[in-house]
Design a protein around this motif. Structure first.
Motif, PDB file in Angstrom:
ATOM      1  N   SER A  64       0.832  -1.208   0.000  1.00 37.33           N
ATOM      2  CA  SER A  64       0.000   0.000   0.000  1.00 37.33           C
ATOM      3  C   SER A  64       0.867   1.259   0.000  1.00 37.33           C
ATOM      4  CB  SER A  64      -0.941   0.003   1.209  1.00 37.33           C
ATOM      5  OG  SER A  64      -0.214  -0.034   2.416  1.00 37.33           O
ATOM      6  N   ASP A  65       2.023   1.201   0.686  1.00 40.07           N
ATOM      7  CA  ASP A  65       2.964   2.332   0.669  1.00 40.07           C
ATOM      8  C   ASP A  65       3.480   2.581  -0.744  1.00 40.07           C
ATOM      9  OD1 ASP A  65       2.878   2.941   3.379  1.00 40.07           O
ATOM     10  OD2 ASP A  65       4.503   1.558   3.885  1.00 40.07           O
ATOM     11  N   ILE A  66       3.867   1.486  -1.406  1.00 41.27           N
ATOM     12  CA  ILE A  66       4.418   1.602  -2.757  1.00 41.27           C
ATOM     13  C   ILE A  66       3.356   2.123  -3.717  1.00 41.27           C
ATOM     14  CG2 ILE A  66       5.465   0.330  -4.666  1.00 41.27           C
ATOM     15  CD1 ILE A  66       6.611  -1.613  -2.551  1.00 41.27           C
ATOM     16  N   ASN A  67       2.134   1.638  -3.572  1.00 42.55           N
ATOM     17  CA  ASN A  67       1.043   2.102  -4.431  1.00 42.55           C
ATOM     18  C   ASN A  67       0.745   3.582  -4.192  1.00 42.55           C
ATOM     19  OD1 ASN A  67       0.692  -0.427  -5.597  1.00 42.55           O
ATOM     20  ND2 ASN A  67      -0.842  -1.063  -4.112  1.00 42.55           N
ATOM     21  N   LEU A  68       0.813   3.998  -2.933  1.00 38.88           N
ATOM     22  CA  LEU A  68       0.573   5.399  -2.606  1.00 38.88           C
ATOM     23  C   LEU A  68       1.665   6.282  -3.191  1.00 38.88           C
ATOM     24  CD1 LEU A  68      -1.166   7.456  -1.098  1.00 38.88           C
ATOM     25  CD2 LEU A  68       0.191   6.982   0.967  1.00 38.88           C
ATOM     26  N   SER A  81       2.590   9.771 -10.055  1.00 38.34           N
ATOM     27  CA  SER A  81       1.777   9.877 -11.268  1.00 38.34           C
ATOM     28  C   SER A  81       1.053  11.219 -11.328  1.00 38.34           C
ATOM     29  CB  SER A  81       0.768   8.728 -11.316  1.00 38.34           C
ATOM     30  OG  SER A  81       0.044   8.723 -12.526  1.00 38.34           O
ATOM     31  N   ALA A  82       0.549  11.662 -10.179  1.00 39.74           N
ATOM     32  CA  ALA A  82      -0.213  12.912 -10.136  1.00 39.74           C
ATOM     33  C   ALA A  82       0.682  14.146 -10.178  1.00 39.74           C
ATOM     34  CB  ALA A  82      -1.077  12.941  -8.877  1.00 39.74           C
ATOM     35  N   GLU A  83       1.819  14.092  -9.479  1.00 42.22           N
ATOM     36  CA  GLU A  83       2.701  15.254  -9.385  1.00 42.22           C
ATOM     37  C   GLU A  83       3.628  15.402 -10.595  1.00 42.22           C
ATOM     38  OE1 GLU A  83       3.708  17.671  -6.598  1.00 42.22           O
ATOM     39  OE2 GLU A  83       1.542  17.424  -6.453  1.00 42.22           O
ATOM     40  N   ALA A  84       4.014  14.289 -11.201  1.00 39.39           N
ATOM     41  CA  ALA A  84       5.016  14.337 -12.268  1.00 39.39           C
ATOM     42  C   ALA A  84       4.466  13.880 -13.613  1.00 39.39           C
ATOM     43  CB  ALA A  84       6.226  13.488 -11.871  1.00 39.39           C
ATOM     44  N   THR A 132       6.467   8.284   8.070  1.00 42.45           N
ATOM     45  CA  THR A 132       5.773   7.235   7.330  1.00 42.45           C
ATOM     46  C   THR A 132       5.388   7.758   5.953  1.00 42.45           C
ATOM     47  OG1 THR A 132       3.573   7.880   8.121  1.00 42.45           O
ATOM     48  CG2 THR A 132       4.804   6.273   9.452  1.00 42.45           C
ATOM     49  N   MET A 133       5.130   6.846   5.030  1.00 43.49           N
ATOM     50  CA  MET A 133       4.757   7.222   3.669  1.00 43.49           C
ATOM     51  C   MET A 133       3.469   8.043   3.671  1.00 43.49           C
ATOM     52  SD  MET A 133       5.864   6.739   0.474  1.00 43.49           S
ATOM     53  CE  MET A 133       6.727   5.148   0.400  1.00 43.49           C
ATOM     54  N   SER A 134       2.447   7.527   4.331  1.00 41.97           N
ATOM     55  CA  SER A 134       1.164   8.228   4.353  1.00 41.97           C
ATOM     56  C   SER A 134       1.270   9.544   5.107  1.00 41.97           C
ATOM     57  CB  SER A 134       0.090   7.340   4.983  1.00 41.97           C
ATOM     58  OG  SER A 134       0.442   6.982   6.305  1.00 41.97           O
ATOM     59  N   GLY A 135       2.082   9.562   6.165  1.00 46.34           N
ATOM     60  CA  GLY A 135       2.253  10.791   6.936  1.00 46.34           C
ATOM     61  C   GLY A 135       2.836  11.918   6.098  1.00 46.34           C
ATOM     62  N   VAL A 136       3.836  11.589   5.288  1.00 46.44           N
ATOM     63  CA  VAL A 136       4.476  12.587   4.427  1.00 46.44           C
ATOM     64  C   VAL A 136       3.532  13.035   3.317  1.00 46.44           C
ATOM     65  CG1 VAL A 136       6.257  12.901   2.652  1.00 46.44           C
ATOM     66  CG2 VAL A 136       6.865  11.954   4.885  1.00 46.44           C
ATOM     67  N   ILE A 137       2.905  12.085   2.651  1.00 47.37           N
ATOM     68  CA  ILE A 137       2.080  12.413   1.487  1.00 47.37           C
ATOM     69  C   ILE A 137       0.811  13.158   1.882  1.00 47.37           C
ATOM     70  CG2 ILE A 137       0.675  11.401  -0.363  1.00 47.37           C
ATOM     71  CD1 ILE A 137       2.872   9.286  -0.700  1.00 47.37           C
ATOM     72  N   ALA A 193       4.991   5.449 -13.449  1.00 50.81           N
ATOM     73  CA  ALA A 193       5.031   5.914 -12.061  1.00 50.81           C
ATOM     74  C   ALA A 193       5.238   4.747 -11.096  1.00 50.81           C
ATOM     75  CB  ALA A 193       3.748   6.668 -11.717  1.00 50.81           C
ATOM     76  N   LYS A 194       4.653   3.595 -11.425  1.00 52.20           N
ATOM     77  CA  LYS A 194       4.846   2.402 -10.585  1.00 52.20           C
ATOM     78  C   LYS A 194       6.312   1.969 -10.610  1.00 52.20           C
ATOM     79  CE  LYS A 194       0.114   0.754 -11.421  1.00 52.20           C
ATOM     80  NZ  LYS A 194      -0.726  -0.317 -12.011  1.00 52.20           N
ATOM     81  N   LYS A 195       6.908   1.987 -11.795  1.00 47.70           N
ATOM     82  CA  LYS A 195       8.323   1.637 -11.910  1.00 47.70           C
ATOM     83  C   LYS A 195       9.187   2.669 -11.193  1.00 47.70           C
ATOM     84  CE  LYS A 195       9.986   0.416 -15.833  1.00 47.70           C
ATOM     85  NZ  LYS A 195      10.336   0.477 -17.271  1.00 47.70           N
ATOM     86  N   ALA A 196       8.821   3.943 -11.346  1.00 48.20           N
ATOM     87  CA  ALA A 196       9.593   5.015 -10.722  1.00 48.20           C
ATOM     88  C   ALA A 196       9.550   4.899  -9.199  1.00 48.20           C
ATOM     89  CB  ALA A 196       9.049   6.369 -11.166  1.00 48.20           C
TER      90      ALA A 196
END
Length: 241
Positions: free
Chosen positions: A127-131, A137-140, A167-172, A194-197
């Motif tokens: 879920s972190d990686i997907n987030l 994808s949205a920003e770049a 945490t990933m969610s905390g930052v995003i 974006a998934k690869k990136a």
């Protein structure tokens, strides 16, 4: 044989017996240590062996595939580290801001995500990686692949930085951190690139050189952000400390 000769004979036999015992012990010790010495030399050679000009094998093929996916290598996936592979590695090293020597050493392999089966992804959930992929994808959207990885790297750099959530969610989801959460891009399908990136960023590739902020100078008027020390420009984004 007189007494003197008998004494000499005994001393000679005794010396010979001691010599034989010593030699036998040496042979036993050598036999016991031989496998360990072989392993030591083998491991030493393995550590020093790097993929470089003239190398051949599966690791070279992995390097070529990765560089080809990044658009840096145009040749065949043949497992031969020739001029084209070396030049592509050099360009990749320039892009990453690491030593440009054309040799795929440990650091270059880490940035490529080729680490012998170990990577930073183990510390992040799916879920972190997907987030992370979604925010990239949205920003770049519309940025180069390097620019997409760079956005992911900024997120990861913030996780490690004391001024941001860990945490990933905390930052995003930190209020005001990413404007894409409030526009239509956030609900768009996540791009395959974006998934690869996201995975490349997690594997350790940081094209920004440690940036914790980025912005588009054409769209940003925030003076505080514009005053941040610039590290690198990639596409439409400026990356800074």
């Amino acid at each position: 044989m007189n007494g003197k000769n008998k004494t000499i004979g005994k001393k000679f036999r005794r010396s010979w017996q001691i010599l034989m015992i010593v030699l036998l012990n040496i042979l036993i010790i050598t036999a016991v240590l031989s496998p360990f010495m072989t392993d030591m030399w083998t491991n030493s050679s393995a550590v020093e062996t790097l993929s470089k000009f003239g190398s051949r094998g599966d690791e070279v093929r992995q390097i070529q595939r990765k560089l080809k996916s990044l658009g840096l290598y145009k040749g065949n996936i043949d497992g031969i580290y020739g001029t084209a592979t070396r030049d592509a590695v050099r360009q990749f090293q320039r892009n990453c801001g690491i030593t440009v020597d054309g040799i795929a050493g440990p650091k270059t392999l880490l940035y490529l995500g080729i680490t012998g089966g170990t990577s930073g992804s183990s510390s992040y959930s799916s879920s972190d990686i997907n987030l992370l992929a979604r925010v990239i994808s949205a920003e770049a959207r519309g940025e180069s692949y390097e620019g997409q990885v760079a956005v992911g790297a900024v997120v990861l750099n913030r996780i490690e930085h004391s001024s941001f959530p860990d945490t990933m969610s905390g930052v995003i989801y930190q209020p005001g951190a990413f404007s894409c959460l409030n526009d239509s891009n956030w609900s768009q399908p996540v791009a395959a690139s974006a998934k690869k990136a996201a995975q490349d960023a997690i594997n350790g590739w940081d094209p920004t050189g440690g940036a914790i902020y980025y912005y588009n100078p054409k769209k940003t008027s925030n003076q505080w952000m514009l005053s941040r020390p610039i590290i690198k420009r990639i596409g439409n984004h400026v990356f800074c400390k």
